[in-house]
Write a protein that holds these residues in place. Structure first.
Motif, mmCIF file in Angstrom:
data_model
loop_
_atom_site.group_PDB
_atom_site.id
_atom_site.type_symbol
_atom_site.label_atom_id
_atom_site.label_comp_id
_atom_site.label_asym_id
_atom_site.label_seq_id
_atom_site.Cartn_x
_atom_site.Cartn_y
_atom_site.Cartn_z
ATOM 1 N N ARG A 288 0.811 -1.215 0.000
ATOM 2 C CA ARG A 288 0.000 0.000 0.000
ATOM 3 C C ARG A 288 0.845 1.267 0.000
ATOM 4 O O ARG A 288 0.325 2.357 -0.196
ATOM 5 C CB ARG A 288 -0.927 -0.001 1.229
ATOM 6 N N ILE A 289 2.130 1.113 0.224
ATOM 7 C CA ILE A 289 3.018 2.269 0.265
ATOM 8 C C ILE A 289 3.655 2.489 -1.101
ATOM 9 O O ILE A 289 4.152 1.552 -1.727
ATOM 10 C CB ILE A 289 4.116 2.078 1.328
ATOM 11 N N GLN A 290 3.649 3.719 -1.573
ATOM 12 C CA GLN A 290 4.328 4.047 -2.820
ATOM 13 C C GLN A 290 5.814 4.263 -2.552
ATOM 14 O O GLN A 290 6.198 5.047 -1.686
ATOM 15 C CB GLN A 290 3.739 5.307 -3.454
ATOM 16 N N GLY A 291 6.666 3.541 -3.288
ATOM 17 C CA GLY A 291 8.100 3.725 -3.150
ATOM 18 C C GLY A 291 8.561 4.942 -3.923
ATOM 19 O O GLY A 291 8.013 5.282 -4.986
ATOM 20 N N HIS A 292 9.585 5.618 -3.396
ATOM 21 C CA HIS A 292 10.074 6.850 -4.030
ATOM 22 C C HIS A 292 11.585 6.937 -3.861
ATOM 23 O O HIS A 292 12.093 6.921 -2.736
ATOM 24 C CB HIS A 292 9.403 8.074 -3.396
ATOM 25 N N GLY A 293 12.294 7.003 -5.000
ATOM 26 C CA GLY A 293 13.734 7.189 -4.970
ATOM 27 C C GLY A 293 14.097 8.514 -5.615
ATOM 28 O O GLY A 293 13.513 8.909 -6.631
ATOM 29 N N ILE A 294 15.044 9.228 -5.012
ATOM 30 C CA ILE A 294 15.460 10.552 -5.504
ATOM 31 C C ILE A 294 16.930 10.493 -5.877
ATOM 32 O O ILE A 294 17.773 10.104 -5.060
ATOM 33 C CB ILE A 294 15.226 11.634 -4.438
ATOM 34 N N ILE A 295 17.245 10.908 -7.107
ATOM 35 C CA ILE A 295 18.625 10.897 -7.605
ATOM 36 C C ILE A 295 18.994 12.296 -8.083
ATOM 37 O O ILE A 295 18.259 12.910 -8.857
ATOM 38 C CB ILE A 295 18.792 9.899 -8.778
ATOM 39 N N GLN A 296 20.135 12.791 -7.610
ATOM 40 C CA GLN A 296 20.654 14.082 -8.060
ATOM 41 C C GLN A 296 21.705 13.832 -9.135
ATOM 42 O O GLN A 296 22.739 13.207 -8.879
ATOM 43 C CB GLN A 296 21.263 14.855 -6.890
ATOM 44 N N LEU A 297 21.434 14.306 -10.359
ATOM 45 C CA LEU A 297 22.371 14.139 -11.472
ATOM 46 C C LEU A 297 23.141 15.435 -11.686
ATOM 47 O O LEU A 297 22.543 16.498 -11.845
ATOM 48 C CB LEU A 297 21.627 13.761 -12.751
ATOM 49 N N SER A 298 24.459 15.323 -11.690
ATOM 50 C CA SER A 298 25.336 16.462 -11.979
ATOM 51 C C SER A 298 26.070 16.178 -13.279
ATOM 52 O O SER A 298 26.626 15.090 -13.460
ATOM 53 C CB SER A 298 26.336 16.684 -10.842
ATOM 54 N N VAL A 299 26.073 17.144 -14.184
ATOM 55 C CA VAL A 299 26.734 17.003 -15.480
ATOM 56 C C VAL A 299 27.994 17.851 -15.475
ATOM 57 O O VAL A 299 27.948 19.049 -15.189
ATOM 58 C CB VAL A 299 25.799 17.429 -16.635
ATOM 59 N N VAL A 300 29.123 17.225 -15.787
ATOM 60 C CA VAL A 300 30.413 17.918 -15.789
ATOM 61 C C VAL A 300 30.991 17.908 -17.198
ATOM 62 O O VAL A 300 30.660 17.050 -18.022
ATOM 63 C CB VAL A 300 31.404 17.244 -14.807
ATOM 64 N N THR A 301 31.847 18.894 -17.487
ATOM 65 C CA THR A 301 32.459 18.986 -18.816
ATOM 66 C C THR A 301 33.760 18.206 -18.900
ATOM 67 O O THR A 301 34.255 17.934 -19.997
ATOM 68 C CB THR A 301 32.718 20.455 -19.173
ATOM 69 N N GLU A 302 34.322 17.873 -17.750
ATOM 70 C CA GLU A 302 35.527 17.031 -17.732
ATOM 71 C C GLU A 302 35.581 16.282 -16.414
ATOM 72 O O GLU A 302 35.136 16.780 -15.379
ATOM 73 C CB GLU A 302 36.801 17.865 -17.920
ATOM 74 N N LEU A 303 36.118 15.068 -16.495
ATOM 75 C CA LEU A 303 36.211 14.242 -15.302
ATOM 76 C C LEU A 303 37.369 14.704 -14.434
ATOM 77 O O LEU A 303 38.403 15.138 -14.950
ATOM 78 C CB LEU A 303 36.402 12.769 -15.687
ATOM 79 N N PRO A 304 37.230 14.633 -13.114
ATOM 80 C CA PRO A 304 38.344 15.003 -12.231
ATOM 81 C C PRO A 304 39.502 14.041 -12.414
ATOM 82 O O PRO A 304 39.304 12.862 -12.723
ATOM 83 C CB PRO A 304 37.732 14.893 -10.825
ATOM 84 N N PRO A 305 40.738 14.522 -12.260
ATOM 85 C CA PRO A 305 41.895 13.636 -12.419
ATOM 86 C C PRO A 305 41.891 12.541 -11.375
ATOM 87 O O PRO A 305 41.422 12.749 -10.242
ATOM 88 C CB PRO A 305 43.096 14.581 -12.225
#
Length: 216
Positions: A134-151
């Motif tokens: 009876r419970i609705q499941g809810h997942g929250i994801i924060q997407l960050s877009v970068v122009t270059e990957l960290p070294p």
């Protein structure tokens, strides 16, 4: 979960309510997501969402919605749903770049976004309904877009620092043990010397007493 038993004065209605709450807690589902995902601009990213439930998935009752919002204060924009079948909803933001990449037989509701854009950055919501839960499941994801990957991090320096600190600590502990042993040894020597002096004093005293007795 901790069950709290009602007191004697609790009414029957309260007992039923407590049992209902306990039952809903036991049989509620869990949604598993990564809270933070980083994606490189122009690449494909997989946004994972899966769930656990006490009941098997029934496609005739199961429901799923994927939504996007720039911030928590913005209106959610639905871009994928499931009602008897997976249905991607074409939007101006994503076009046809969003694909279902999960497996319903494994309770996997993951999606992929191809050719990630800077405008794709934001909050992604994964909603799940799996009756008779009876419970609705809810997942929250924060997407960050970068122009270059960290070294990549060089762990050699960290290992070297850790080894040097460990060596210093070992030396300090060893020196403390040595100092403690030396002090203990010196203390034992002093006690031995004092005992010897006391014994010599007793001997000298006894000798003087014997000489005095002879003179008398």
């Amino acid at each position: 979960m901790r069950l709290v038993w009602p007191s004697r004065g609790t009414s029957a209605a309260s007992c039923v309510a407590l049992l209902a709450i306990a039952a809903s807690t036991v049989y509620s589902m869990d949604v598993l997501v990564a809270q933070q995902i980083n994606a490189l601009n122009g690449t494909m990213v997989r946004i994972s969402c899966s769930f656990t439930s006490c009941y098997r998935l029934d496609p005739t009752k199961f429901a799923m919605n994927w939504t996007y919002q720039e911030t928590l204060n913005d209106t959610e924009e639905m871009f994928m749903t499931f009602k008897n079948k997976i249905t991607p909803l074409r939007t101006d933001r994503f076009g046809d770049r969003v694909k279902f990449a999960g497996n319903l037989d494994k309770n996997d509701l993951s999606i992929t976004i191809s050719d990630v854009q800077l405008t794709d950055e934001g909050i992604y919501n994964c909603y799940v309904r799996n009756p008779p839960d009876r419970i609705q499941g809810h997942g929250i994801i924060q997407l960050s877009v970068v122009t270059e990957l960290p070294p990549p991090r060089d762990s050699t320096i960290a290992v070297a620092i850790g080894a040097s600190i460990g060596g210093m600590l070992a030396l300090v502990i060893l020196s403390m043990v040595v100092v403690k042993c030396v002090r203990r040894h010196k203390k034992q020597e002093l006690i031995s010397d004092e005992q010897k002096m006391e014994e010599e004093g007793k001997t000298d005293g006894e000798g003087g007493t014997e000489e005095g007795t002879k003179q008398l």
